[in-house]
Design a protein around this motif. Structure first.
Motif, mmCIF file in Angstrom:
data_model
loop_
_atom_site.group_PDB
_atom_site.id
_atom_site.type_symbol
_atom_site.label_atom_id
_atom_site.label_comp_id
_atom_site.label_asym_id
_atom_site.label_seq_id
_atom_site.Cartn_x
_atom_site.Cartn_y
_atom_site.Cartn_z
ATOM 1 N N THR A 142 0.825 -1.218 0.000
ATOM 2 C CA THR A 142 0.000 0.000 0.000
ATOM 3 C C THR A 142 0.854 1.261 0.000
ATOM 4 O OG1 THR A 142 -0.135 -0.118 2.422
ATOM 5 C CG2 THR A 142 -1.935 -1.122 1.166
ATOM 6 N N GLY A 143 2.180 1.109 0.041
ATOM 7 C CA GLY A 143 3.071 2.259 0.099
ATOM 8 C C GLY A 143 3.736 2.525 -1.239
ATOM 9 N N ILE A 144 4.944 3.041 -1.179
ATOM 10 C CA ILE A 144 5.722 3.336 -2.384
ATOM 11 C C ILE A 144 6.457 2.064 -2.793
ATOM 12 C CG2 ILE A 144 7.593 4.722 -3.348
ATOM 13 C CD1 ILE A 144 6.864 6.879 -1.274
ATOM 14 N N HIS A 145 6.149 1.546 -3.972
ATOM 15 C CA HIS A 145 6.685 0.237 -4.348
ATOM 16 C C HIS A 145 7.257 0.217 -5.767
ATOM 17 C CE1 HIS A 145 2.152 0.138 -4.789
ATOM 18 N NE2 HIS A 145 2.558 0.124 -6.053
ATOM 19 N N ARG A 146 7.717 1.339 -6.257
ATOM 20 C CA ARG A 146 8.243 1.431 -7.621
ATOM 21 C C ARG A 146 9.391 0.471 -7.868
ATOM 22 N NH1 ARG A 146 12.229 4.634 -10.123
ATOM 23 N NH2 ARG A 146 11.786 5.104 -12.332
ATOM 24 N N MET A 147 10.221 0.209 -6.867
ATOM 25 C CA MET A 147 11.391 -0.647 -7.026
ATOM 26 C C MET A 147 11.112 -2.105 -6.660
ATOM 27 S SD MET A 147 13.737 1.344 -8.210
ATOM 28 C CE MET A 147 15.197 0.310 -8.043
ATOM 29 N N HIS A 148 9.861 -2.487 -6.608
ATOM 30 C CA HIS A 148 9.521 -3.820 -6.122
ATOM 31 C C HIS A 148 9.191 -4.780 -7.267
ATOM 32 C CE1 HIS A 148 9.594 -1.705 -2.353
ATOM 33 N NE2 HIS A 148 9.379 -2.823 -1.695
ATOM 34 N N ALA A 149 8.841 -6.016 -6.881
ATOM 35 C CA ALA A 149 8.699 -7.110 -7.842
ATOM 36 C C ALA A 149 7.300 -7.176 -8.443
ATOM 37 C CB ALA A 149 9.035 -8.432 -7.158
ATOM 38 N N ILE A 150 7.234 -7.790 -9.633
ATOM 39 C CA ILE A 150 5.954 -8.059 -10.289
ATOM 40 C C ILE A 150 5.785 -9.541 -10.607
ATOM 41 C CG2 ILE A 150 5.741 -5.741 -11.260
ATOM 42 C CD1 ILE A 150 6.749 -6.864 -13.931
ATOM 43 N N LEU A 151 6.830 -10.334 -10.427
ATOM 44 C CA LEU A 151 6.782 -11.772 -10.677
ATOM 45 C C LEU A 151 7.155 -12.514 -9.393
ATOM 46 C CD1 LEU A 151 8.604 -11.861 -14.132
ATOM 47 C CD2 LEU A 151 6.193 -12.423 -13.750
ATOM 48 N N ALA A 159 8.803 -7.858 -2.112
ATOM 49 C CA ALA A 159 10.202 -7.417 -2.094
ATOM 50 C C ALA A 159 10.981 -8.044 -3.243
ATOM 51 C CB ALA A 159 10.851 -7.772 -0.763
ATOM 52 N N LEU A 160 11.898 -7.263 -3.781
ATOM 53 C CA LEU A 160 12.668 -7.637 -4.961
ATOM 54 C C LEU A 160 13.974 -8.323 -4.582
ATOM 55 C CD1 LEU A 160 12.753 -7.068 -8.123
ATOM 56 C CD2 LEU A 160 14.185 -5.113 -7.527
ATOM 57 N N HIS A 161 14.357 -9.331 -5.350
ATOM 58 C CA HIS A 161 15.701 -9.878 -5.215
ATOM 59 C C HIS A 161 16.639 -9.016 -6.040
ATOM 60 C CE1 HIS A 161 19.161 -12.559 -5.423
ATOM 61 N NE2 HIS A 161 18.679 -13.111 -4.337
ATOM 62 N N ALA A 162 17.681 -8.484 -5.410
ATOM 63 C CA ALA A 162 18.452 -7.407 -6.025
ATOM 64 C C ALA A 162 19.742 -7.841 -6.711
ATOM 65 C CB ALA A 162 18.793 -6.350 -4.972
ATOM 66 N N SER A 163 20.146 -9.101 -6.607
ATOM 67 C CA SER A 163 21.432 -9.511 -7.172
ATOM 68 C C SER A 163 21.417 -9.429 -8.693
ATOM 69 C CB SER A 163 21.767 -10.939 -6.747
ATOM 70 O OG SER A 163 22.912 -11.413 -7.435
ATOM 71 N N ASP A 164 22.462 -8.828 -9.262
ATOM 72 C CA ASP A 164 22.625 -8.828 -10.712
ATOM 73 C C ASP A 164 23.188 -10.157 -11.201
ATOM 74 O OD1 ASP A 164 22.168 -6.031 -12.104
ATOM 75 O OD2 ASP A 164 23.033 -5.598 -10.142
ATOM 76 N N VAL A 165 24.276 -10.610 -10.597
ATOM 77 C CA VAL A 165 24.944 -11.794 -11.127
ATOM 78 C C VAL A 165 24.117 -13.058 -10.944
ATOM 79 C CG1 VAL A 165 26.235 -12.510 -9.050
ATOM 80 C CG2 VAL A 165 27.224 -12.841 -11.343
ATOM 81 N N ALA A 166 23.176 -13.064 -10.007
ATOM 82 C CA ALA A 166 22.308 -14.228 -9.845
ATOM 83 C C ALA A 166 21.430 -14.446 -11.072
ATOM 84 C CB ALA A 166 21.439 -14.076 -8.598
ATOM 85 N N LEU A 262 15.568 -12.942 -15.938
ATOM 86 C CA LEU A 262 15.257 -11.538 -15.714
ATOM 87 C C LEU A 262 15.607 -11.131 -14.292
ATOM 88 C CD1 LEU A 262 11.703 -11.409 -17.372
ATOM 89 C CD2 LEU A 262 13.867 -10.657 -18.386
ATOM 90 N N GLY A 263 16.014 -9.886 -14.136
ATOM 91 C CA GLY A 263 16.235 -9.295 -12.827
ATOM 92 C C GLY A 263 15.426 -8.010 -12.701
ATOM 93 N N GLY A 264 15.323 -7.500 -11.487
ATOM 94 C CA GLY A 264 14.592 -6.264 -11.264
ATOM 95 C C GLY A 264 13.088 -6.412 -11.293
ATOM 96 N N VAL A 265 12.601 -7.642 -11.510
ATOM 97 C CA VAL A 265 11.156 -7.858 -11.613
ATOM 98 C C VAL A 265 10.652 -8.989 -10.720
ATOM 99 C CG1 VAL A 265 10.903 -6.930 -13.940
ATOM 100 C CG2 VAL A 265 11.516 -9.336 -13.638
ATOM 101 N N GLY A 266 11.558 -9.817 -10.192
ATOM 102 C CA GLY A 266 11.123 -10.996 -9.455
ATOM 103 C C GLY A 266 11.520 -10.984 -7.993
ATOM 104 N N THR A 267 10.780 -11.730 -7.213
ATOM 105 C CA THR A 267 11.135 -11.914 -5.812
ATOM 106 C C THR A 267 12.330 -12.851 -5.670
ATOM 107 O OG1 THR A 267 9.504 -13.698 -5.667
ATOM 108 C CG2 THR A 267 8.791 -11.496 -4.987
ATOM 109 N N LEU A 268 12.730 -13.458 -6.776
ATOM 110 C CA LEU A 268 13.933 -14.277 -6.872
ATOM 111 C C LEU A 268 14.476 -14.099 -8.286
ATOM 112 C CD1 LEU A 268 12.774 -17.971 -7.325
ATOM 113 C CD2 LEU A 268 11.166 -16.143 -6.910
ATOM 114 N N PRO A 269 15.742 -14.473 -8.543
ATOM 115 C CA PRO A 269 16.239 -14.362 -9.910
ATOM 116 C C PRO A 269 15.328 -15.164 -10.839
ATOM 117 C CG PRO A 269 18.009 -14.891 -8.389
ATOM 118 C CD PRO A 269 16.745 -15.037 -7.618
#
Length: 329
Positions: A142-151, A159-166, A262-269
């Motif tokens: 219900t808050g600010i979630h622009r950087m969060h997950a959609i998958l 919450a988003l998984h943030a690792s790039d190399v994963a 994909l990254g930046g969109v999932g709760t896991l890589p």
């Protein structure tokens, strides 16, 4: 920061035994995320077992894979000549994943275990965080979630998984090797992370005291080409809004093998299995790439603040596929 006891380990068996025996004890390696969370009051271990002197560093090579010690730094892995030649999208993800200073401190094992980049998880003054305080709710929904997950999201956590190399690790079917109180295990990375469901506080399959010792990364075929694209708000060091890691093998314009994550969109890589199915046997053209992107984003559950990520992820994946296919033509 909460006071804690510090122990420097020189034996892996002893380190595992100490941490396993006490739920308030944790391992410490590079500490680039862990110490920040301790300073913020999100984590409050009573004891840290420093594992940086354990013999868990270095890279070994075979004809089909490389094995990376868990204490190998991001910078060391990025500099490896085999990674440069055979796994370019791994190198690209490492270089885009952190500043030079952080890459020289952050370990590969620690990178895979970094905690969520959710502003609500990282602020202990916010009571509603199921990841930090199970059963309390999710302020991000219900808050600010622009950087969060959609998958891979649930009604309990986005919450988003943030690792790039994963991301390329997941595409490559990397395997995580561990040592714990019940012995050693080899865990495929695609089975290592757990979706939030109704227990967002349980992020992976590790038992308490189980230590990542190495990551085994299969090599791409010599004919493969790969690329990692990271879309972010600024060119300098920043977390991904969307990223894509792609590897293709094509022959006579047809895709023989495809690996997509994909990254930046999932709760896991996010391994895009459906996109890979669309690509195999298809012509390496924009029509197939767009169909793959549609397949990759099936099941997305965007909220108002993350709705833009659906189209952005599709376009990023198409662009990455076009780049890789162009390199092979």
């Amino acid at each position: 920061m909460h006071p804690f006891e510090y122990t420097l380990a020189d034996d892996a068996d002893q380190a595992v035994a100490v941490v396993t025996a006490d739920p308030h004890t944790s391992f410490l390696a590079g500490g680039t995320t862990q110490l920040d969370l301790m300073k913020d009051g999100v984590l409050s271990p009573e004891r840290l077992v420093d594992i940086t002197r354990l013999p868990l560093k270095g890279i070994t090579h075979t004809d089909t894979a490389i094995t990376v010690g868990a204490l190998t730094t991001m910078e060391e892995l990025a500099a490896d000549p085999v990674v440069r030649e055979r796994l370019p999208f791994v190198r690209e993800a490492l270089l885009l994943g952190a500043s030079t200073q952080l890459r020289n401190m952050a370990t590969i094992g620690g990178n895979l275990l970094q905690r969520a980049r959710c502003r609500y998880f990282r602020d202990p003054t916010v009571p509603a965080c199921n990841k930090r305080n199970p059963g309390s709710g999710c302020a991000a929904i219900t808050g600010i979630h622009r950087m969060h997950a959609i998958l891979g999201t649930s009604d309990h956590c986005i919450a988003l998984h943030a690792s790039d190399v994963a991301v390329p690790f997941a595409a490559l079917d990397a395997v995580v090797h561990t040592q714990g109180g019940n012995g050693r295990r080899s865990i495929p990375l695609t089975q290592f992370y757990l979706p939030p469901d109704d227990t967002p506080n349980v992020e992976n399959v590790l038992e308490h005291g189980e230590l990542i010792t190495a990551v085994e990364i299969p090599l791409l075929p010599a004919a493969a080409r790969s690329h990692y694209i990271k879309v972010r708000d600024r060119v300098s060091y920043e977390f991904a809004l969307v990223s894509a890691g792609v590897a293709l093998v094509t022959e006579d314009g047809l895709i023989q093998e495809a690996r997509v994550a994909l990254g930046g969109v999932g709760t896991l890589p996010w391994r895009a299995w459906d996109a890979e199915d669309v690509l195999r046997g298809s012509r390496a053209d924009t029509e197939a790439f767009r169909s793959a992107a549609e397949a990759a984003l099936q099941g997305a559950r965007p909220l108002p603040g993350t709705a833009f990520k659906v189209e952005l992820a599709k376009r990023t994946l198409v662009r990455t596929l076009e780049t890789v296919a162009g390199a092979q033509s």
